[in-house]
Write a protein that holds these residues in place. Structure first.
Motif, PDB file in Angstrom:
ATOM      1  N   ASP A 110      32.279 -29.075 -21.200  1.00  0.00           N
ATOM      2  CA  ASP A 110      30.957 -29.007 -21.815  1.00  0.00           C
ATOM      3  C   ASP A 110      31.058 -28.372 -23.212  1.00  0.00           C
ATOM      4  N   ALA A 111      30.261 -28.886 -24.146  1.00  0.00           N
ATOM      5  CA  ALA A 111      30.313 -28.396 -25.534  1.00  0.00           C
ATOM      6  C   ALA A 111      29.963 -26.916 -25.644  1.00  0.00           C
ATOM      7  N   CYS A 112      29.149 -26.410 -24.713  1.00  0.00           N
ATOM      8  CA  CYS A 112      28.745 -24.999 -24.781  1.00  0.00           C
ATOM      9  C   CYS A 112      29.903 -24.041 -24.549  1.00  0.00           C
ATOM     10  N   MET A 113      30.953 -24.517 -23.881  1.00  0.00           N
ATOM     11  CA  MET A 113      32.089 -23.638 -23.595  1.00  0.00           C
ATOM     12  C   MET A 113      32.865 -23.296 -24.865  1.00  0.00           C
ATOM     13  N   ILE A 114      32.729 -24.119 -25.888  1.00  0.00           N
ATOM     14  CA  ILE A 114      33.506 -23.920 -27.123  1.00  0.00           C
ATOM     15  C   ILE A 114      33.176 -22.582 -27.773  1.00  0.00           C
ATOM     16  N   THR A 115      31.918 -22.145 -27.667  1.00  0.00           N
ATOM     17  CA  THR A 115      31.506 -20.914 -28.346  1.00  0.00           C
ATOM     18  C   THR A 115      31.409 -19.718 -27.399  1.00  0.00           C
ATOM     19  N   SER A 160      20.309 -22.669 -31.105  1.00  0.00           N
ATOM     20  CA  SER A 160      20.501 -23.931 -31.816  1.00  0.00           C
ATOM     21  C   SER A 160      21.555 -23.782 -32.897  1.00  0.00           C
ATOM     22  N   ASN A 161      21.628 -22.598 -33.480  1.00  0.00           N
ATOM     23  CA  ASN A 161      22.567 -22.356 -34.580  1.00  0.00           C
ATOM     24  C   ASN A 161      23.858 -21.670 -34.145  1.00  0.00           C
ATOM     25  N   ALA A 162      23.786 -20.814 -33.112  1.00  0.00           N
ATOM     26  CA  ALA A 162      24.993 -20.118 -32.648  1.00  0.00           C
ATOM     27  C   ALA A 162      25.628 -20.812 -31.444  1.00  0.00           C
ATOM     28  N   ILE A 163      24.928 -21.799 -30.899  1.00  0.00           N
ATOM     29  CA  ILE A 163      25.301 -22.513 -29.671  1.00  0.00           C
ATOM     30  C   ILE A 163      25.259 -21.512 -28.484  1.00  0.00           C
ATOM     31  N   LEU A 164      25.890 -21.844 -27.367  1.00  0.00           N
ATOM     32  CA  LEU A 164      25.713 -21.044 -26.147  1.00  0.00           C
ATOM     33  C   LEU A 164      27.061 -20.605 -25.599  1.00  0.00           C
ATOM     34  N   GLY A 165      27.219 -20.642 -24.261  1.00  0.00           N
ATOM     35  CA  GLY A 165      28.451 -20.142 -23.680  1.00  0.00           C
ATOM     36  C   GLY A 165      28.661 -20.631 -22.261  1.00  0.00           C
ATOM     37  N   ALA A 166      29.431 -19.859 -21.496  1.00  0.00           N
ATOM     38  CA  ALA A 166      29.890 -20.308 -20.177  1.00  0.00           C
ATOM     39  C   ALA A 166      28.765 -20.474 -19.174  1.00  0.00           C
ATOM     40  N   ALA A 167      27.730 -19.629 -19.247  1.00  0.00           N
ATOM     41  CA  ALA A 167      26.631 -19.761 -18.286  1.00  0.00           C
ATOM     42  C   ALA A 167      26.006 -21.146 -18.388  1.00  0.00           C
ATOM     43  N   HIS A 168      25.743 -21.593 -19.611  1.00  0.00           N
ATOM     44  CA  HIS A 168      25.151 -22.915 -19.778  1.00  0.00           C
ATOM     45  C   HIS A 168      26.153 -24.023 -19.466  1.00  0.00           C
ATOM     46  N   SER A 213       6.381 -19.785 -10.531  1.00  0.00           N
ATOM     47  CA  SER A 213       7.784 -20.155 -10.334  1.00  0.00           C
ATOM     48  C   SER A 213       8.370 -20.784 -11.590  1.00  0.00           C
ATOM     49  N   LEU A 214       7.633 -21.710 -12.201  1.00  0.00           N
ATOM     50  CA  LEU A 214       8.115 -22.344 -13.427  1.00  0.00           C
ATOM     51  C   LEU A 214       8.169 -21.331 -14.568  1.00  0.00           C
ATOM     52  N   THR A 215       7.199 -20.435 -14.630  1.00  0.00           N
ATOM     53  CA  THR A 215       7.209 -19.383 -15.652  1.00  0.00           C
ATOM     54  C   THR A 215       8.454 -18.513 -15.504  1.00  0.00           C
ATOM     55  N   ALA A 216       8.831 -18.210 -14.253  1.00  0.00           N
ATOM     56  CA  ALA A 216       9.994 -17.364 -13.990  1.00  0.00           C
ATOM     57  C   ALA A 216      11.297 -18.046 -14.389  1.00  0.00           C
ATOM     58  N   THR A 217      11.493 -19.280 -13.937  1.00  0.00           N
ATOM     59  CA  THR A 217      12.770 -19.955 -14.204  1.00  0.00           C
ATOM     60  C   THR A 217      12.930 -20.288 -15.682  1.00  0.00           C
ATOM     61  N   THR A 218      11.856 -20.733 -16.328  1.00  0.00           N
ATOM     62  CA  THR A 218      11.965 -21.029 -17.764  1.00  0.00           C
ATOM     63  C   THR A 218      12.141 -19.751 -18.577  1.00  0.00           C
ATOM     64  N   GLY A 219      11.520 -18.666 -18.116  1.00  0.00           N
ATOM     65  CA  GLY A 219      11.684 -17.392 -18.804  1.00  0.00           C
ATOM     66  C   GLY A 219      13.110 -16.870 -18.733  1.00  0.00           C
ATOM     67  N   MET A 220      13.758 -17.059 -17.594  1.00  0.00           N
ATOM     68  CA  MET A 220      15.160 -16.639 -17.490  1.00  0.00           C
ATOM     69  C   MET A 220      16.073 -17.534 -18.321  1.00  0.00           C
ATOM     70  N   ASP A 221      15.663 -18.777 -18.529  1.00  0.00           N
ATOM     71  CA  ASP A 221      16.404 -19.645 -19.439  1.00  0.00           C
ATOM     72  C   ASP A 221      16.345 -19.072 -20.856  1.00  0.00           C
ATOM     73  N   VAL A 222      15.169 -18.581 -21.252  1.00  0.00           N
ATOM     74  CA  VAL A 222      15.020 -17.941 -22.556  1.00  0.00           C
ATOM     75  C   VAL A 222      15.973 -16.753 -22.676  1.00  0.00           C
ATOM     76  N   LEU A 223      15.987 -15.904 -21.661  1.00  0.00           N
ATOM     77  CA  LEU A 223      16.855 -14.725 -21.688  1.00  0.00           C
ATOM     78  C   LEU A 223      18.323 -15.128 -21.794  1.00  0.00           C
ATOM     79  N   THR A 224      18.715 -16.162 -21.055  1.00  0.00           N
ATOM     80  CA  THR A 224      20.093 -16.635 -21.100  1.00  0.00           C
ATOM     81  C   THR A 224      20.439 -17.172 -22.486  1.00  0.00           C
ATOM     82  N   HIS A 225      19.513 -17.909 -23.085  1.00  0.00           N
ATOM     83  CA  HIS A 225      19.737 -18.382 -24.464  1.00  0.00           C
ATOM     84  C   HIS A 225      20.006 -17.210 -25.408  1.00  0.00           C
ATOM     85  N   ALA A 226      19.185 -16.171 -25.288  1.00  0.00           N
ATOM     86  CA  ALA A 226      19.314 -15.038 -26.199  1.00  0.00           C
ATOM     87  C   ALA A 226      20.632 -14.297 -26.004  1.00  0.00           C
ATOM     88  N   VAL A 227      20.996 -14.052 -24.752  1.00  0.00           N
ATOM     89  CA  VAL A 227      22.249 -13.348 -24.460  1.00  0.00           C
ATOM     90  C   VAL A 227      23.437 -14.155 -24.975  1.00  0.00           C
TER      91      VAL A 227
END
Length: 381
Positions: A358-363, A254-262, A185-199
């Motif tokens: 949230d700061a992530c919405m800026i990008t 870390s360098n491009a920041i994130l978006g609305a999902a986060h 379960s933890l592998t799944a949820t943290t892995g989807m966090d990785v995918l969300t970061h990348a997208v």
């Protein structure tokens, strides 16, 4: 020509890399280190491993392990008290994203003082931080290489996003072997966090060629290896691949920041005790669909990175295929597709407002207002 900046720690990656922990602190000039962790990491044996390594390096230490999921401001204050009382001058974080975020926040208060809420937002930290060595034990948050710390404000019940280049650790240690102690379960949820970061990093308005290569590699690795990593604790190839995906996605966001999902996830996570990666996984397809019109070609690129044959497809068709891929991936690894499945049946108005702040919405690549955030949430319910 555009000038692109890219910040990163010294990175030590590979099986048994954790053995570098004590020497890494010594190289940074540490004389007494605070080891920040949690009870889960301690029970898995990794905290004791780091303690032994500090002893081998003749490095005095103190410990603080009272870190919880979605860590609160009071935990940061308690950790800072331990840091000061034991006259520490450096920090090791060993754990998942919650632990590393607390370790960074302790570092802020140790040299800057005040309340952690004073540093919410971007570039509020004025004084240098103590040397930091971060050891990630989940393939997830990317906090070991990022300029982020996410801490819950207990009074406002809000996740505070703290962003500053001073939060980038001095040394990041990524040892894929630590992933074998994590349940599916933890592998799944943290892995989807990785995918969300990348997208989100790839479609961010702050994306650069330096972040793109990291995000695209992370997407490809997630598509190929997240399922087998969830399926088996002992799949060495999958663990190494997901550790690399987490690292590369972390460098990207870390360098491009994130978006609305986060941004929305942080707003929800401050109110409801749900795993951050699970919230992201539920939101991601709907945020991708909302953001598509802002950068259609980039969503077509994402489809290609996920292994989808996009020959002959329009950007919209490729984008839809990518969205469907994310939904199927979540379903395959046991993550719900709607918030009602995890007990959320109604989103109160201030969730939408908090997300916009949230700061992530800026990008985020597409502008959003309160009503549009509500529309996305209504689709996800």
């Amino acid at each position: 020509m555009n000038i692109n900046k890219f910040v990163t720690p010294e990175i030590i990656f590979g099986n048994d890399a954790i053995r570098q922990a004590g020497d890494a602190c010594v190289r940074l000039g540490a004389r007494k280190v605070l080891i920040v962790s949690d009870k889960g990491v301690a029970s898995a044996g990794w905290l004791e491993k780091v303690i032994d390594l500090c002893k081998e390096s003749h490095l005095p230490f103190a410990t603080f392990i009272d870190v919880t999921i979605d860590p609160k401001d009071r935990e940061v204050e308690q950790g800072c008290q331990v840091f000061v009382q034991h006259e520490c001058d450096a920090i090791i974080g060993i754990g998942g994203g919650s632990v590393l975020d607390v370790a960074k926040a302790i570092a802020i208060l140790a040299t800057n003082g005040g309340a952690i809420s004073e540093y919410e937002g971007i570039d509020k930290i004025k004084k240098p931080l103590p040397p930091m060595v971060m050891i990630m034990t989940t393939a997830g948050s990317g906090s070991e290489v990022s300029q982020f710390s996410i801490i819950v404000d207990s009074n406002r019940k809000k996740k505070m996003t703290i962003v500053s280049k001073t939060l980038v650790p001095d040394i990041a240690i990524i040892d894929p072997y630590t992933l074998v102690t994590k349940d599916s379960s933890l592998t799944a949820t943290t892995g989807m966090d990785v995918l969300t970061h990348a997208v989100e990093a790839y479609v961010s308005v702050a994306a650069t060629p330096l972040t793109d290569v990291q995000a695209k590699n992370a997407l490809t690795l997630c598509a190929q290896y997240l399922r087998p990593s969830v399926a088996s604790k002992t799949n060495k190839e999958a663990k190494e691949a997901m550790a690399m995906a987490s690292l590369q996605a972390g460098l990207a966001f870390s360098n491009a920041i994130l978006g609305a999902a986060h941004a929305i996830s942080h707003a929800i996570g401050g109110k409801f005790p749900l795993p951050h990666g699970e919230i992201n996984a539920i939101l991601l397809p709907y945020v991708m669909d909302f953001n598509f019109i802002a950068t259609p070609k980039r969503f077509s690129d994402i489809a290609t990175c996920l292994g989808i044959d996009t020959r002959g497809l329009t950007d919209r068709e490729a984008g839809n295929a990518a969205i469907q891929f994310v939904k199927e991936l979540s379903s395959d690894i046991g993550i719900p597709t709607k918030f009602k499945q995890v007990g959320l049946t109604e989103m109160i108005d201030h969730i939408s407002q908090a997300a916009l702040e949230d700061a992530c919405m800026i990008t985020n690549p597409r502008d959003m207002d309160v009503e549009q955030v509500k529309q996305v949430l209504n689709h996800v319910l």
